[in-house]
Design a protein around this motif. Structure first.
Motif, PDB file in Angstrom:
ATOM      1  N   VAL A 297       0.845  -1.203   0.000  1.00  0.00           N
ATOM      2  CA  VAL A 297       0.000   0.000   0.000  1.00  0.00           C
ATOM      3  C   VAL A 297       0.874   1.244   0.000  1.00  0.00           C
ATOM      4  O   VAL A 297       0.564   2.237  -0.665  1.00  0.00           O
ATOM      5  CB  VAL A 297      -0.953  -0.014   1.218  1.00  0.00           C
TER       6      VAL A 297
ATOM      7  N   MET B  88      -1.052   0.570  -6.207  1.00  0.00           N
ATOM      8  CA  MET B  88      -1.629   1.738  -5.526  1.00  0.00           C
ATOM      9  C   MET B  88      -1.112   3.044  -6.126  1.00  0.00           C
ATOM     10  O   MET B  88      -1.844   4.022  -6.193  1.00  0.00           O
ATOM     11  CB  MET B  88      -1.308   1.692  -4.025  1.00  0.00           C
ATOM     12  N   SER B  89       0.117   3.058  -6.587  1.00  0.00           N
ATOM     13  CA  SER B  89       0.655   4.279  -7.183  1.00  0.00           C
ATOM     14  C   SER B  89       0.235   4.433  -8.641  1.00  0.00           C
ATOM     15  O   SER B  89       0.482   5.477  -9.242  1.00  0.00           O
ATOM     16  CB  SER B  89       2.185   4.310  -7.070  1.00  0.00           C
TER      17      SER B  89
ATOM     18  N   THR C 122      -3.069   3.990  -9.597  1.00  0.00           N
ATOM     19  CA  THR C 122      -4.515   4.235  -9.664  1.00  0.00           C
ATOM     20  C   THR C 122      -4.883   5.571 -10.298  1.00  0.00           C
ATOM     21  O   THR C 122      -6.006   5.742 -10.751  1.00  0.00           O
ATOM     22  CB  THR C 122      -5.161   4.159  -8.273  1.00  0.00           C
TER      23      THR C 122
ATOM     24  N   LEU D  55     -10.198  -2.331  -5.600  1.00  0.00           N
ATOM     25  CA  LEU D  55      -9.333  -1.297  -6.153  1.00  0.00           C
ATOM     26  C   LEU D  55      -9.941  -0.642  -7.393  1.00  0.00           C
ATOM     27  O   LEU D  55      -9.636   0.510  -7.702  1.00  0.00           O
ATOM     28  CB  LEU D  55      -7.967  -1.900  -6.480  1.00  0.00           C
TER      29      LEU D  55
ATOM     30  N   LYS E 240     -11.373   2.770  -6.884  1.00  0.00           N
ATOM     31  CA  LYS E 240     -10.431   3.859  -6.614  1.00  0.00           C
ATOM     32  C   LYS E 240      -9.705   4.323  -7.869  1.00  0.00           C
ATOM     33  O   LYS E 240      -8.985   5.317  -7.828  1.00  0.00           O
ATOM     34  CB  LYS E 240      -9.399   3.406  -5.583  1.00  0.00           C
TER      35      LYS E 240
END
Length: 136
Positions: free
Chosen positions: A42, A78-79, A81, A108, A111
Motif C-alpha cells: 500500500v 496503488m501508485s 490508480t 481497487l 479507486k
C-alpha cells in the motif's frame, strides 16, 4: 541429418522454453499472497528504474506479461490508480483464481481513475470473460 564428418545431429524442440520457470512462479505467488506483503505494498513507491519499467509496460500495446512484469504491476498498483491506462495492465497482472487477490482487485477498481474508450473496450474482451465485476 549427417554432416561432412559423418556425425548425426538431432534437433529437439523444447515447448516449455518460453514459459516461466516453475520455481520463479511459485516464489512470486507466495510473495504476493502473504497478507503482510499486501499491507507493505500500500505504501510502496517505485524508484526511478521501476517507474521507467512501469511506464514502458503501461504504454506498450496489449500483450502477455511475464511473471516479473505482473509482479511489478501488482506491487505498485496503488501508485498506478491515478493513471487510467494502467488499469487494464493491472487487471492482466491479477491472478483471478486467487480469491483474496480477486477481491482486492475488485475493491481497487472503485479507486481507479476513469478509463478512456479504448481501455473500456478492452475490459469487454475475452481476457476478462467470466469476471462480472470488471465488465460492469
Amino acid at each position: 541429418d549427417r554432416t561432412a564428418t559423418g556425425r548425426n545431429f538431432k534437433c529437439f524442440v523444447d515447448y516449455d522454453a518460453e514459459n516461466e520457470h516453475p520455481a520463479i512462479l511459485k516464489d512470486l505467488r507466495l510473495t504476493r499472497s502473504s497478507r503482510c506483503s499486501r499491507v507493505k505494498d500500500v505504501d510502496a513507491r517505485p524508484n526511478a528504474d521501476e517507474m521507467r519499467r512501469l511506464d514502458e509496460l503501461i504504454h506498450r500495446p496489449r500483450r502477455q506479461f511475464n511473471a516479473e512484469e505482473k509482479h511489478l504491476l501488482f506491487r505498485f498498483r496503488m501508485s498506478l490508480t491515478d493513471q487510467p491506462g494502467a488499469l487494464t495492465k493491472f487487471l492482466h497482472a491479477v491472478d483471478w483464481n486467487d480469491m483474496e487477490e480477486h477481491q482486492h482487485a475488485i475493491e481497487l477498481l472503485a479507486k481507479w481513475s476513469p478509463v478512456d474508450i479504448d481501455d473500456a473496450l478492452e475490459l469487454l474482451s475475452k481476457d476478462f470473460r467470466g469476471i462480472r465485476e470488471v465488465r460492469c
